[in-house]
Design a protein around this motif. Structure first.
Motif, PDB file in Angstrom:
ATOM      1  N   UNK A  88       0.822  -1.210   0.000  1.00  0.00           N
ATOM      2  CA  UNK A  88       0.000   0.000   0.000  1.00  0.00           C
ATOM      3  C   UNK A  88       0.861   1.268   0.000  1.00  0.00           C
ATOM      4  N   UNK A  89       2.002   1.208   0.697  1.00  0.00           N
ATOM      5  CA  UNK A  89       2.873   2.384   0.798  1.00  0.00           C
ATOM      6  C   UNK A  89       3.897   2.448  -0.322  1.00  0.00           C
ATOM      7  N   UNK A  90       3.981   1.409  -1.159  1.00  0.00           N
ATOM      8  CA  UNK A  90       5.039   1.297  -2.169  1.00  0.00           C
ATOM      9  C   UNK A  90       5.150   2.509  -3.093  1.00  0.00           C
ATOM     10  N   UNK A  91       4.059   3.053  -3.644  1.00  0.00           N
ATOM     11  CA  UNK A  91       4.211   4.203  -4.553  1.00  0.00           C
ATOM     12  C   UNK A  91       4.929   5.385  -3.901  1.00  0.00           C
ATOM     13  N   UNK A  92       4.564   5.692  -2.658  1.00  0.00           N
ATOM     14  CA  UNK A  92       5.194   6.828  -1.970  1.00  0.00           C
ATOM     15  C   UNK A  92       6.618   6.493  -1.548  1.00  0.00           C
ATOM     16  N   UNK A  93       6.853   5.264  -1.109  1.00  0.00           N
ATOM     17  CA  UNK A  93       8.201   4.849  -0.715  1.00  0.00           C
ATOM     18  C   UNK A  93       9.136   4.921  -1.922  1.00  0.00           C
ATOM     19  N   UNK A  94       8.649   4.465  -3.078  1.00  0.00           N
ATOM     20  CA  UNK A  94       9.452   4.513  -4.306  1.00  0.00           C
ATOM     21  C   UNK A  94       9.804   5.952  -4.667  1.00  0.00           C
ATOM     22  N   UNK A 108       6.280  24.075   1.281  1.00  0.00           N
ATOM     23  CA  UNK A 108       4.823  24.222   1.252  1.00  0.00           C
ATOM     24  C   UNK A 108       4.165  22.847   1.136  1.00  0.00           C
ATOM     25  N   UNK A 109       3.523  22.401   2.205  1.00  0.00           N
ATOM     26  CA  UNK A 109       2.917  21.057   2.198  1.00  0.00           C
ATOM     27  C   UNK A 109       1.776  20.945   1.179  1.00  0.00           C
ATOM     28  N   UNK A 110       0.980  22.001   1.049  1.00  0.00           N
ATOM     29  CA  UNK A 110      -0.140  21.947   0.109  1.00  0.00           C
ATOM     30  C   UNK A 110       0.361  21.796  -1.333  1.00  0.00           C
ATOM     31  N   UNK A 111       1.435  22.500  -1.636  1.00  0.00           N
ATOM     32  CA  UNK A 111       2.031  22.342  -2.972  1.00  0.00           C
ATOM     33  C   UNK A 111       2.500  20.904  -3.172  1.00  0.00           C
ATOM     34  N   UNK A 112       3.161  20.338  -2.158  1.00  0.00           N
ATOM     35  CA  UNK A 112       3.666  18.970  -2.270  1.00  0.00           C
ATOM     36  C   UNK A 112       2.538  17.977  -2.515  1.00  0.00           C
ATOM     37  N   UNK A 113       1.443  18.131  -1.768  1.00  0.00           N
ATOM     38  CA  UNK A 113       0.317  17.208  -1.925  1.00  0.00           C
ATOM     39  C   UNK A 113      -0.272  17.286  -3.333  1.00  0.00           C
ATOM     40  N   UNK A 122      -0.109  10.011  -6.362  1.00  0.00           N
ATOM     41  CA  UNK A 122       0.023   9.687  -4.932  1.00  0.00           C
ATOM     42  C   UNK A 122      -0.884  10.634  -4.157  1.00  0.00           C
ATOM     43  N   UNK A 123      -1.857  10.052  -3.455  1.00  0.00           N
ATOM     44  CA  UNK A 123      -2.832  10.866  -2.744  1.00  0.00           C
ATOM     45  C   UNK A 123      -2.879  10.571  -1.255  1.00  0.00           C
ATOM     46  N   UNK A 124      -3.919  11.021  -0.584  1.00  0.00           N
ATOM     47  CA  UNK A 124      -4.048  10.842   0.870  1.00  0.00           C
ATOM     48  C   UNK A 124      -3.978   9.384   1.318  1.00  0.00           C
ATOM     49  N   UNK A 125      -4.493   8.477   0.504  1.00  0.00           N
ATOM     50  CA  UNK A 125      -4.474   7.058   0.890  1.00  0.00           C
ATOM     51  C   UNK A 125      -3.050   6.526   0.995  1.00  0.00           C
ATOM     52  N   UNK A 126      -2.210   6.909   0.040  1.00  0.00           N
ATOM     53  CA  UNK A 126      -0.821   6.451   0.071  1.00  0.00           C
ATOM     54  C   UNK A 126      -0.040   7.105   1.228  1.00  0.00           C
ATOM     55  N   UNK A 127      -0.358   8.369   1.532  1.00  0.00           N
ATOM     56  CA  UNK A 127       0.314   9.046   2.648  1.00  0.00           C
ATOM     57  C   UNK A 127      -0.094   8.399   3.972  1.00  0.00           C
ATOM     58  N   UNK A 128      -1.386   8.078   4.099  1.00  0.00           N
ATOM     59  CA  UNK A 128      -1.849   7.376   5.296  1.00  0.00           C
ATOM     60  C   UNK A 128      -1.206   5.991   5.395  1.00  0.00           C
ATOM     61  N   UNK A 129      -1.052   5.324   4.246  1.00  0.00           N
ATOM     62  CA  UNK A 129      -0.423   4.002   4.227  1.00  0.00           C
ATOM     63  C   UNK A 129       1.024   4.081   4.720  1.00  0.00           C
ATOM     64  N   UNK A 130       1.719   5.193   4.394  1.00  0.00           N
ATOM     65  CA  UNK A 130       3.101   5.359   4.846  1.00  0.00           C
ATOM     66  C   UNK A 130       3.146   5.429   6.376  1.00  0.00           C
ATOM     67  N   UNK A 131       2.195   6.148   6.960  1.00  0.00           N
ATOM     68  CA  UNK A 131       2.140   6.239   8.425  1.00  0.00           C
ATOM     69  C   UNK A 131       1.891   4.862   9.042  1.00  0.00           C
ATOM     70  N   UNK A 151       9.695  10.422   9.715  1.00  0.00           N
ATOM     71  CA  UNK A 151      10.257  11.730   9.350  1.00  0.00           C
ATOM     72  C   UNK A 151       9.677  12.197   8.012  1.00  0.00           C
ATOM     73  N   UNK A 152       9.642  11.288   7.031  1.00  0.00           N
ATOM     74  CA  UNK A 152       9.118  11.626   5.716  1.00  0.00           C
ATOM     75  C   UNK A 152       7.613  11.880   5.766  1.00  0.00           C
ATOM     76  N   UNK A 153       6.921  11.127   6.598  1.00  0.00           N
ATOM     77  CA  UNK A 153       5.482  11.312   6.738  1.00  0.00           C
ATOM     78  C   UNK A 153       5.166  12.701   7.300  1.00  0.00           C
ATOM     79  N   UNK A 154       5.912  13.134   8.296  1.00  0.00           N
ATOM     80  CA  UNK A 154       5.649  14.426   8.921  1.00  0.00           C
ATOM     81  C   UNK A 154       5.852  15.582   7.944  1.00  0.00           C
ATOM     82  N   UNK A 155       6.700  15.365   6.933  1.00  0.00           N
ATOM     83  CA  UNK A 155       6.930  16.408   5.932  1.00  0.00           C
ATOM     84  C   UNK A 155       5.724  16.568   5.008  1.00  0.00           C
ATOM     85  N   UNK A 156       4.837  15.574   5.013  1.00  0.00           N
ATOM     86  CA  UNK A 156       3.670  15.606   4.124  1.00  0.00           C
ATOM     87  C   UNK A 156       2.346  15.727   4.879  1.00  0.00           C
TER      88      UNK A 156
END
Length: 371
Positions: A88-94, A108-113, A122-131, A151-156
């Protein structure tokens, strides 16, 4: 010295993974029967994903190579869940493992998202999966991986509550890896968040401060500048009030820091008043030693308490850290405490007596000289 062991009071204020180093210390010191410690470890492991470790302890405890079927089933479940979270987290991890792609991120977190969603799907589901993946890695005992992903999750992350939870996890991981400089940085970030956050109840903020101080013990008694910083933190009004109302046993560590730290004596008199006020709710040989010297002026009693203080320090997981030097083993905190304690007695005795008993004076000059 189980009488003065604070582990039963400290453990409820820690993440269960942070309790393991305390149990390891108690086991090494043989403060409790070995079987009792092993059973405590298994109880802690029941709510983690460290199944292989639990199996090893079970084998050691019951002197067998067989393990319960529920442990075997639990291991299969953990491996399966880990694989699902990894996928589930693979797209964001990659993405995060690609240095060129990571260069596209901004403050800017909003720009990153928006960028992640438009360019990499990569959307909210993948970011939640990373957590969830980071959290699961932590529960498996992979603290390095968990720290990196948190650490990477907190940046997003844009959710303040989830961000705070990730910060607690990152702090725990750094402590368990003994990365004391990084852990201190995370501790300061967490303190800033706790002090500035609007809690639903003042008691929730007090409890967060109590947790923070308990976790900080690992850092302050291992970091080079920790003995100064524990005084700076614990002696702040809001934190000292939290100690007095919710965790008076932490006075042991603040008292020890005051004794061994010659650079933070300006607040010492006020702290002695706290020791005096809290004697009904908490006391141990270390706080009683200070009361003997600075409240009761009982120097014979203080000398007797020094021996008990030594035992308390040697059997305390935070104070009793040993250093191996060749064939010799030393406990720096014990040595520094006793040296300064002798000086405290002599200085106070001289200050309140116009005439010095030469037997007492000669003895303490000799003790200070050989120290």
């Amino acid at each position: 010295m189980a009488e003065y062991d604070l582990t039963p009071r400290i453990a409820p204020n820690l993440d269960r993974h942070l309790v393991f180093p305390l149990l390891e210390f108690l086991q090494d010191q043989s403060i409790y029967p070995d079987k009792q410690i092993l059973k405590s470890k298994i109880e802690l492991l029941n709510n983690t994903n460290m199944v292989d470790y639990a199996m090893d302890i079970h084998k050691s405890l019951y002197q067998t190579e067989d393990v319960p079927q529920d442990m075997v089933d639990r291991r299969v479940e953990v491996v399966s869940r880990l694989k699902a979270l990894e996928d589930a987290a693979a797209p964001l991890v990659t993405f995060l493992q690609n240095p060129a792609a990571v260069q596209e991120l901004r403050a800017d977190k909003q720009y990153n998202l928006q960028m992640l969603n438009e360019r990499y799907q990569i959307g909210p589901d993948q970011i939640e999966a990373l957590y969830q993946y980071a959290k699961f890695q932590f529960e498996c005992g992979n603290y390095s991986g968990a720290a990196d992903y948190l650490y990477q999750y907190r940046a997003l992350c844009t959710n303040s509550e989830r961000n705070l939870s990730a910060l607690w996890g990152k702090l725990a991981a750094e402590i368990l890896m003994q990365n004391w400089d990084i852990a201190l940085e995370e501790l300061n970030r967490l303190k800033e968040s706790i002090d500035s956050k609007n809690f639903s109840s003042p008691m929730n903020q007090v409890q967060s401060r109590v947790w923070l101080m308990h976790w900080s013990l690992f850092i302050f008694f291992n970091h080079d500048n920790g003995r100064t910083q524990i005084i700076d933190l614990f002696n702040q009004d809001k934190y000292l009030n939290a100690i007095q109302t919710n965790a008076p046993h932490l006075l042991r560590y603040l008292a020890t820091a005051f004794v061994v730290n010659k650079r933070r004596r300006q607040n010492f008199k006020d702290f002695i008043k706290v020791i005096q006020q809290e004697q009904h709710s908490y006391k141990d040989p270390i706080t009683e030693f200070l009361a003997c010297v600075y409240v009761n002026y009982d120097f014979d009693g203080a000398q007797k308490k020094m021996k008990e203080c030594e035992e308390v320090i040697l059997n305390d997981p935070f104070l009793g850290k040993r250093l191996e030097e060749g064939n010799f083993s030393t406990v720096p905190m014990r040595d520094e405490f006793l040296e300064n304690a002798r000086l405290f007695i002599f200085e106070t005795y001289c200050r309140i007596h116009q005439r010095i008993d030469m037997g007492f004076g000669t003895f303490y000059f000799f003790v200070l000289f050989i120290s």
